[in-house]
Design a protein around this motif. Structure first.
Motif, PDB file in Angstrom:
ATOM      1  N   LEU A  83      -5.696  10.601 -13.722  1.00 24.44           N
ATOM      2  CA  LEU A  83      -6.499   9.395 -13.449  1.00 24.44           C
ATOM      3  C   LEU A  83      -6.090   8.774 -12.116  1.00 24.44           C
ATOM      4  N   LEU A  84      -4.786   8.615 -11.904  1.00 23.23           N
ATOM      5  CA  LEU A  84      -4.317   8.027 -10.650  1.00 23.23           C
ATOM      6  C   LEU A  84      -4.746   8.892  -9.469  1.00 23.23           C
ATOM      7  N   ALA A  85      -4.616  10.207  -9.616  1.00 20.68           N
ATOM      8  CA  ALA A  85      -4.988  11.120  -8.529  1.00 20.68           C
ATOM      9  C   ALA A  85      -6.487  11.053  -8.242  1.00 20.68           C
ATOM     10  N   GLU A  86      -7.278  10.993  -9.310  1.00 19.37           N
ATOM     11  CA  GLU A  86      -8.742  10.959  -9.185  1.00 19.37           C
ATOM     12  C   GLU A  86      -9.185   9.793  -8.302  1.00 19.37           C
ATOM     13  N   PHE A  87      -8.533   8.639  -8.482  1.00 17.99           N
ATOM     14  CA  PHE A  87      -8.938   7.433  -7.745  1.00 17.99           C
ATOM     15  C   PHE A  87      -7.982   7.125  -6.593  1.00 17.99           C
ATOM     16  N   LYS A  88      -7.108   8.111  -6.270  1.00 21.37           N
ATOM     17  CA  LYS A  88      -6.183   7.983  -5.136  1.00 21.37           C
ATOM     18  C   LYS A  88      -5.327   6.727  -5.246  1.00 21.37           C
ATOM     19  N   LEU A  89      -4.771   6.525  -6.428  1.00 25.43           N
ATOM     20  CA  LEU A  89      -3.940   5.345  -6.673  1.00 25.43           C
ATOM     21  C   LEU A  89      -2.481   5.757  -6.757  1.00 25.43           C
ATOM     22  N   PHE A  90      -1.609   4.817  -6.406  1.00 30.29           N
ATOM     23  CA  PHE A  90      -0.173   5.051  -6.509  1.00 30.29           C
ATOM     24  C   PHE A  90       0.414   3.938  -7.362  1.00 30.29           C
ATOM     25  N   GLY A  91       0.939   4.309  -8.535  1.00 29.92           N
ATOM     26  CA  GLY A  91       1.616   3.328  -9.367  1.00 29.92           C
ATOM     27  C   GLY A  91       0.704   2.268  -9.947  1.00 29.92           C
ATOM     28  N   THR A  92       1.328   1.184 -10.394  1.00 25.26           N
ATOM     29  CA  THR A  92       0.605   0.084 -11.037  1.00 25.26           C
ATOM     30  C   THR A  92       1.152  -1.240 -10.505  1.00 25.26           C
ATOM     31  N   PRO A  93       0.425  -2.357 -10.604  1.00 25.63           N
ATOM     32  CA  PRO A  93      -0.949  -2.410 -11.088  1.00 25.63           C
ATOM     33  C   PRO A  93      -1.960  -2.009 -10.017  1.00 25.63           C
ATOM     34  N   ASN A  94      -3.026  -1.429 -10.485  1.00 24.78           N
ATOM     35  CA  ASN A  94      -4.173  -1.139  -9.632  1.00 24.78           C
ATOM     36  C   ASN A  94      -5.424  -1.540 -10.394  1.00 24.78           C
ATOM     37  N   ILE A  95      -6.350  -2.166  -9.700  1.00 25.75           N
ATOM     38  CA  ILE A  95      -7.617  -2.540 -10.324  1.00 25.75           C
ATOM     39  C   ILE A  95      -8.724  -1.892  -9.507  1.00 25.75           C
ATOM     40  N   ILE A  96      -9.570  -1.125 -10.187  1.00 27.03           N
ATOM     41  CA  ILE A  96     -10.690  -0.499  -9.480  1.00 27.03           C
ATOM     42  C   ILE A  96     -12.007  -1.009 -10.061  1.00 27.03           C
ATOM     43  N   PHE A  97     -13.072  -0.811  -9.306  1.00 26.33           N
ATOM     44  CA  PHE A  97     -14.363  -1.392  -9.658  1.00 26.33           C
ATOM     45  C   PHE A  97     -15.489  -0.374  -9.535  1.00 26.33           C
ATOM     46  N   PHE A  98     -16.458  -0.532 -10.412  1.00 24.88           N
ATOM     47  CA  PHE A  98     -17.704   0.242 -10.344  1.00 24.88           C
ATOM     48  C   PHE A  98     -18.854  -0.752 -10.326  1.00 24.88           C
ATOM     49  N   ASP A  99     -19.898  -0.461  -9.561  1.00 21.54           N
ATOM     50  CA  ASP A  99     -21.066  -1.351  -9.586  1.00 21.54           C
ATOM     51  C   ASP A  99     -21.906  -1.052 -10.829  1.00 21.54           C
ATOM     52  N   LYS A 100     -22.974  -1.814 -11.008  1.00 19.85           N
ATOM     53  CA  LYS A 100     -23.760  -1.683 -12.244  1.00 19.85           C
ATOM     54  C   LYS A 100     -24.451  -0.327 -12.362  1.00 19.85           C
ATOM     55  N   ASP A 101     -24.555   0.393 -11.235  1.00 18.23           N
ATOM     56  CA  ASP A 101     -25.140   1.739 -11.256  1.00 18.23           C
ATOM     57  C   ASP A 101     -24.067   2.824 -11.391  1.00 18.23           C
TER      58      ASP A 101
END
Length: 116
Positions: A71-89
């Motif tokens: 999951l972290l790799a998919e969204f190019k995140l390192f560690g926590t906390p991280n908050i990501i967003f998706f639009d309504k589409d």
């Protein structure tokens, strides 16, 4: 336990099923900033007001499983906390991602910017 054991597939399925923009909060038990987000930022009335317009998904990465790492790799995140967003589409908005603690007023403004 419900927030653990997410896979990319499960997350994306929940994003697809949402007809609202989506907030995904990645945290873990040993992370002070994660606890501060949960105790200070998310419950704040201004934030709660904005969150009514979103689907909120919390993912606990404490177990650090292969799926958690994926999951972290998919969204190019390192560690926590991280908050990501998706639009309504259901489009991921990488430029809107947040890392670390964010005060309630700033987070409320950030949520508002995603709705515009």
């Amino acid at each position: 336990k419900g927030h653990r054991g997410y896979s990319i597939e499960r997350l994306m399925q929940e994003v697809m099923e949402s007809d609202k923009p989506v907030v995904v909060d990645f945290g873990k038990k040993s992370c002070t900033a994660c606890t501060e987000l949960e105790e200070i930022t998310f419950p704040h009335p201004k934030v709660q007001q904005q969150l009514k317009h979103f689907t909120f998904i919390k993912i606990d990465l404490t177990d650090n499983t292969d799926e958690d790492k994926a999951l972290l790799a998919e969204f190019k995140l390192f560690g926590t906390p991280n908050i990501i967003f998706f639009d309504k589409d259901n489009n991921h908005l990488p430029e809107k991602s947040l890392t670390g603690f964010i005060p309630p007023e700033d987070f409320a403004k950030h949520l508002e910017s995603i709705l515009q």
